[in-house]
Design an enzyme around this catalytic site. Structure first.
Site, PDB file in Angstrom:
ATOM      1  N   SER A  44       0.823  -1.211   0.000  1.00 15.98           N
ATOM      2  CA  SER A  44       0.000   0.000   0.000  1.00 15.98           C
ATOM      3  C   SER A  44       0.854   1.257   0.000  1.00 15.98           C
ATOM      4  O   SER A  44       0.443   2.278  -0.558  1.00 15.98           O
ATOM      5  CB  SER A  44      -0.967  -0.002   1.192  1.00 15.98           C
ATOM      6  N   GLU A  45       2.047   1.209   0.639  1.00 21.17           N
ATOM      7  CA  GLU A  45       2.987   2.315   0.537  1.00 21.17           C
ATOM      8  C   GLU A  45       4.423   1.833   0.606  1.00 21.17           C
ATOM      9  O   GLU A  45       4.730   0.810   1.245  1.00 21.17           O
ATOM     10  CB  GLU A  45       2.790   3.357   1.659  1.00 21.17           C
ATOM     11  N   THR A  46       5.277   2.602  -0.043  1.00 20.99           N
ATOM     12  CA  THR A  46       6.723   2.469   0.092  1.00 20.99           C
ATOM     13  C   THR A  46       7.278   3.829   0.483  1.00 20.99           C
ATOM     14  O   THR A  46       6.886   4.853  -0.087  1.00 20.99           O
ATOM     15  CB  THR A  46       7.365   1.982  -1.208  1.00 20.99           C
ATOM     16  N   HIS A  72       2.231   3.566   8.862  1.00 19.25           N
ATOM     17  CA  HIS A  72       2.882   2.260   8.968  1.00 19.25           C
ATOM     18  C   HIS A  72       4.232   2.246   8.266  1.00 19.25           C
ATOM     19  O   HIS A  72       5.181   1.615   8.734  1.00 19.25           O
ATOM     20  CB  HIS A  72       1.952   1.137   8.459  1.00 19.25           C
ATOM     21  N   PHE A 203      -8.948   1.718   1.008  1.00 22.59           N
ATOM     22  CA  PHE A 203      -7.895   2.601   0.481  1.00 22.59           C
ATOM     23  C   PHE A 203      -7.864   2.557  -1.047  1.00 22.59           C
ATOM     24  O   PHE A 203      -6.826   2.312  -1.652  1.00 22.59           O
ATOM     25  CB  PHE A 203      -6.552   2.162   1.078  1.00 22.59           C
TER      26      PHE A 203
END
Length: 273
Positions: A44-46, A72, A203
């Site tokens: 979902s994110e980097t 996170h 999301f």
């Protein structure tokens, strides 16, 4: 070649929590390259640390777009730095503002949010239709609000755990709604007790149906509870249970500081989840 570390945040198990990519040396990467890497990682994110300094600039990319703040991935990045340099304090410079993070000897990270804000949620009929909820599904004791602590989240509280478990929404419809209101996630909540909550976070703006642990939304939710006069010194959020990736997030509210503290652990993932 860019080295991408992989961590699961808000868990002590690699197959729990929310996976995040971490690039500790993103010097020289432009926006297109960071977005490409985030899409290849597929989480979902980097997070990308773009400069080594006392205040470290960090940027966050989902597979679809850049986001101003990600809790996170912040926890994952702080733990990765602590594993390399030892426990201690670090300050990240994010698009939302400065975010201090401390990591203790047990590699538990605590981030301090930017100044939070809470506002009226406005008309809800459309988003309830998208979620396939009815007004009767809402908990009147926790009214809808838009909360911010680095990113904007619509908080909707349901009266039953079953309603939270039965998440089935119109992905494209929610994506359009969230883009219109500049929302990062929806924070869907069921209250177990005054200090324990179960949450789920759609999301679609990140190209993800649901986030299994959302530190930015946890910080915003802490601000929301304080605004309603329902905040407790320590709040526990359970997230990801319905996805099979259980997460545990601790939220701390201090009477002398409007900012919200969010704590959790992170562990390396040896292979892509």
């Amino acid at each position: 070649m860019t080295t991408v570390l992989r961590y699961a945040a808000f868990t002590s198990e690699p197959d729990g929590g929310n996976p995040a990519g971490v690039v500790l040396d993103a010097n020289g990467l432009d926006d297109a390259e960071m977005l490409r890497i985030a899409a290849e990682v597929g989480y979902s994110e980097t997070a990308f640390l773009t400069e080594a300094s006392d205040v470290q600039p960090v940027r966050y990319f989902s597979p679809k777009a850049e986001v101003p703040f990600c809790g996170h991935a912040t926890v994952a990045t702080a733990v990765a730095l602590a594993e390399r340099n030892g426990p201690g304090e670090v300050v990240f410079s994010t698009r939302a503002g400065l975010v201090p993070v401390s990591v203790d000897e047990k590699l538990r990270a605590t981030l301090t949010s930017v100044e939070p804000a809470v506002e009226d949620a406005g008309e809800l009929a459309h988003v309830l239709e998208i979620l396939r909820w009815s007004p009767d599904d809402l908990n009147p004791d926790l009214p809808p609000r838009i909360a911010y602590a680095g990113a904007r989240h619509l908080v909707l509280s349901t009266a039953t755990r079953q309603r939270l478990a039965d998440l089935d929404y119109d992905f494209d419809g929610l994506l359009a709604y969230m883009l219109e209101l500049d929302l990062t996630t929806l924070q869907l909540v069921w209250q177990e007790s005054p200090t324990v909550f179960h949450v789920r976070d759609p999301f679609p703006v990140g190209g993800v149906v649901e986030d299994p642990a959302t530190g930015a939304a946890a910080a915003a939710f802490g601000a929301y509870l304080r605004e309603l006069g329902k905040g407790q010194p320590t709040i526990t959020l359970h997230q990801g249970d319905d996805l099979g990736r259980p997460s545990l997030i601790t939220v701390e509210l201090r009477p002398d500081d409007p900012r919200v503290r969010v704590s959790g652990t992170a562990v390396p993932i040896t292979a892509p989840a």
